[in-house]
Design an enzyme around this catalytic site. Structure first.
Site, PDB file in Angstrom:
ATOM      1  N   TYR A 245       2.874  11.730   6.128  1.00  0.00           N
ATOM      2  CA  TYR A 245       2.484  11.601   7.533  1.00  0.00           C
ATOM      3  C   TYR A 245       1.189  12.354   7.700  1.00  0.00           C
ATOM      4  O   TYR A 245       1.085  13.513   7.294  1.00  0.00           O
ATOM      5  CB  TYR A 245       3.547  12.200   8.458  1.00  0.00           C
ATOM      6  CG  TYR A 245       4.651  11.234   8.792  1.00  0.00           C
ATOM      7  CD1 TYR A 245       4.357  10.010   9.376  1.00  0.00           C
ATOM      8  CD2 TYR A 245       5.971  11.536   8.536  1.00  0.00           C
ATOM      9  CE1 TYR A 245       5.354   9.106   9.676  1.00  0.00           C
ATOM     10  CE2 TYR A 245       6.977  10.633   8.837  1.00  0.00           C
ATOM     11  CZ  TYR A 245       6.662   9.421   9.410  1.00  0.00           C
ATOM     12  OH  TYR A 245       7.639   8.529   9.708  1.00  0.00           O
ATOM     13  N   ASP A 273       2.864   2.859   9.853  1.00  0.00           N
ATOM     14  CA  ASP A 273       3.541   2.122  10.927  1.00  0.00           C
ATOM     15  C   ASP A 273       4.111   3.039  12.010  1.00  0.00           C
ATOM     16  O   ASP A 273       4.971   2.641  12.778  1.00  0.00           O
ATOM     17  CB  ASP A 273       4.666   1.232  10.351  1.00  0.00           C
ATOM     18  CG  ASP A 273       5.724   2.043   9.607  1.00  0.00           C
ATOM     19  OD1 ASP A 273       5.688   3.289   9.660  1.00  0.00           O
ATOM     20  OD2 ASP A 273       6.581   1.415   8.952  1.00  0.00           O
ATOM     21  N   HIS A 366       9.910   0.272   8.435  1.00  0.00           N
ATOM     22  CA  HIS A 366      10.422   1.629   8.650  1.00  0.00           C
ATOM     23  C   HIS A 366      11.927   1.597   8.984  1.00  0.00           C
ATOM     24  O   HIS A 366      12.407   2.289   9.892  1.00  0.00           O
ATOM     25  CB  HIS A 366       9.645   2.260   9.809  1.00  0.00           C
ATOM     26  CG  HIS A 366       9.529   3.748   9.771  1.00  0.00           C
ATOM     27  ND1 HIS A 366       8.323   4.387   9.734  1.00  0.00           N
ATOM     28  CD2 HIS A 366      10.451   4.731   9.823  1.00  0.00           C
ATOM     29  CE1 HIS A 366       8.512   5.703   9.769  1.00  0.00           C
ATOM     30  NE2 HIS A 366       9.807   5.936   9.817  1.00  0.00           N
TER      31      HIS A 366
END
Ligand code: 173
Length: 508
Positions: A245, A273, A366
């Site tokens: 991230y 995403d 995800h």
């Protein structure tokens, strides 16, 4: 400063909103000024004011959350460490065991033996019964109406085999290479956050099982275990990837990535995403019960963090929504690790990733936790193979640009369908979480034994001795794109059908 020894008795006197100290991993923090900024709300901190909050803190926060993951303006010194606590002087926090918790513990004691767990669905059924409610809500929840979450699995039902017969399948081998690294299966353990919500050893369960079975683990940025702990736990030569991230503070990201590379991480999967986390209502509803609605409303009106959004949103405020294609060269400049985009959902973006010189893409939504009504990875796979393949004269799988898929996989049969369509490997997330949440390391070990059995049987039954022999002609995926609303079922016929059963708790 951290040399200062503070007695538990002194900490205990700072137990109010006006002066709030807590202990985390033996260190004392003054979090008074931070209370109203805590993404999880002040109530939960105040519950531990003057006390040791480690047990509550551990599963939900990455180990360095206090110093690293908060946005820069919320860093020290607003939640600074005053020093270490003298361990002998800390009073144990009395945790009241509710009736519901007693019942849960009884269910834990009555789990079926692992030999009764026959498939990955069984782990999910048991996890739902034995996990703490909060943890189950967090792991199982998905975005909005959870249509994509369910579609991820159902999409595999639209792919049918065209097996070949009369091939000598005495020896079958489903091992492969992922980004050049050996893997015993065309499958990897994909990144999932907050492993300690499900089991005290968190992601370590996965590291150990991956080593035992010769498969690759993707370490999540938001693991409950420290990154170095997971790398240290790996066996010599064990390959690990990292999911990233991207922090608004790029220096933090740069340090993390370069540290990971130094520690031997072999590939970087950048999540693309999640500029904002999806609305996961099971998780939110759980949160509602833990919070005072009046406080939540008041905070919302004041424009503070909306605490109704559940555990995931609460800890994700550092993620940078400004991430853009123009950042890719920067990543390429800070690391030599192969870069893969995780969360690509159409061929146009896959093509752009290829043209940008990336090593691959994960066709993923995800786990249905982000955009509801995004298509399943396996559906996007067929499109990417066709469109990118035609435009760049590529056939898949290939070594230069690899395609991965995740979401909805419950059987080796599913994995092999994705392989037939051109995937190098498939990511599996939740099933392993459910396996260790209900049985620890042994659960993941057993899950991988089940998959091994399934791979062997399915390879024989489709007539493939190696993954190379699983070609697109072996599947009929002609219905993959049609999102048909089924005609009403034949209820009389259906009601005569006796449902198969999950493994069950022992009789109490
Ligand atoms: O899916 C998730 O829950 C996830 O990726 C995440 C992101 C930020 C914080 C916690 C979890």
């Amino acid at each position: 400063m951290s040399k200062v020894m503070i007695s538990g008795k002194e900490v205990a006197t700072h137990n109010t909103r006006e002066s709030c100290w807590i202990i985390v991993h033996g260190k004392v923090y003054d979090v008074t000024d931070f209370l109203d900024d805590h993404p999880g709300g002040s109530r939960i901190i105040l519950k531990y004011a003057g006390k040791d909050a480690t047990a509550e803190y551990d599963p939900i926060h990455p180990p360095d959350a206090i110093t690293t993951h908060l946005p820069p303006e919320k860093h020290n010194p607003r939640a600074f460490s005053l020093g270490s606590v003298d361990p002998g002087t800390v009073q144990k926090v009395e945790v009241e065991v509710t009736d519901a918790e007693k019942q849960r513990l009884e269910r834990v004691a009555n789990r079926p033996s692992l030999s009764e767990i026959l498939n990955l669905h069984d782990f999910e059924a048991i996890a739902r019964m034995v996990m703490p409610e909060k943890a189950w809500a967090y792991y199982s929840s998905a975005a909005e109406d959870e249509i994509t979450n369910r579609e991820n699995h159902v999409a595999y039902h639209r792919i049918w085999w065209r097996p070949r017969i009369l091939r000598d399948v005495t020896h079958v081998d489903w091992s492969t290479k992922i980004l050049g690294h050996a893997s015993k299966m065309p499958l990897y353990i994909t990144a999932t956050a907050l492993g300690k919500l499900g089991h005290p050893d968190g992601e370590l369960n996965l590291t150990k099982a991956a080593a035992k079975h010769g498969i690759i683990q993707m370490i999540p940025t938001l693991a409950s275990c420290a990154f170095d702990e997971l790398v240290d736990a790996a066996q010599p030569g064990q390959v690990q990837f990292l999911q990233l991230y991207v922090n608004q503070d790029r220096e933090i990201t740069k340090k993390f990535v370069q540290h990971a590379e130094k520690r031997g991480i072999k590939a970087l999967f950048i999540t693309v995403d999640a500029p904002q986390l999806g609305r996961r209502e099971k998780d939110m509803r759980q949160k509602f019960e833990a919070e005072d609605p009046a406080e939540v409303t008041a905070n919302k009106q004041e424009g503070k963090v909306d605490r109704m959004q559940g555990a995931a949103r609460a800890i994700s405020s550092f993620i940078d929504p400004s991430l853009d294609w123009k950042d890719i060269p920067w990543f390429q400049s800070i690391t030599k690790m192969p870069l893969i985009l995780k969360g690509v959902q159409c061929w146009e973006d896959a093509l752009q990733a290829y043209d940008a010189g990336l090593a691959g893409v994960v066709l993923s939504n995800h786990g249905g936790r982000q955009l509801d009504f995004s298509r399943s990875g396996v559906e996007v796979l067929a499109e990417v193979v066709r469109e990118v393949g035609a435009r760049r004269s590529l056939s898949f799988p290939n070594d230069k640009f690899q395609l991965f898929v995740d979401g909805g996989v419950r059987r080796a049969n599913d994995v092999l369908k994705a392989v037939a369509l051109g995937a190098t490997a498939v990511g599996v997330g939740r099933p392993f979480l459910y396996a260790f949440s209900s049985y620890g390391f042994e659960g993941v070990d057993h899950a991988l034994n089940i998959l091994t059995d399934e791979f062997e049987m399915n390879m024989r039954l489709i007539g493939a001795r190696s993954l190379k022999e699983i070609v697109p002609e072996m599947v009929d995926a002609s219905s993959l794109k049609s999102h048909i609303v089924p005609v009403p079922g034949d209820r009389l016929f259906d009601s005569n059908y006796e449902s198969m059963q999950h493994a069950r708790l022992r009789e109490v």
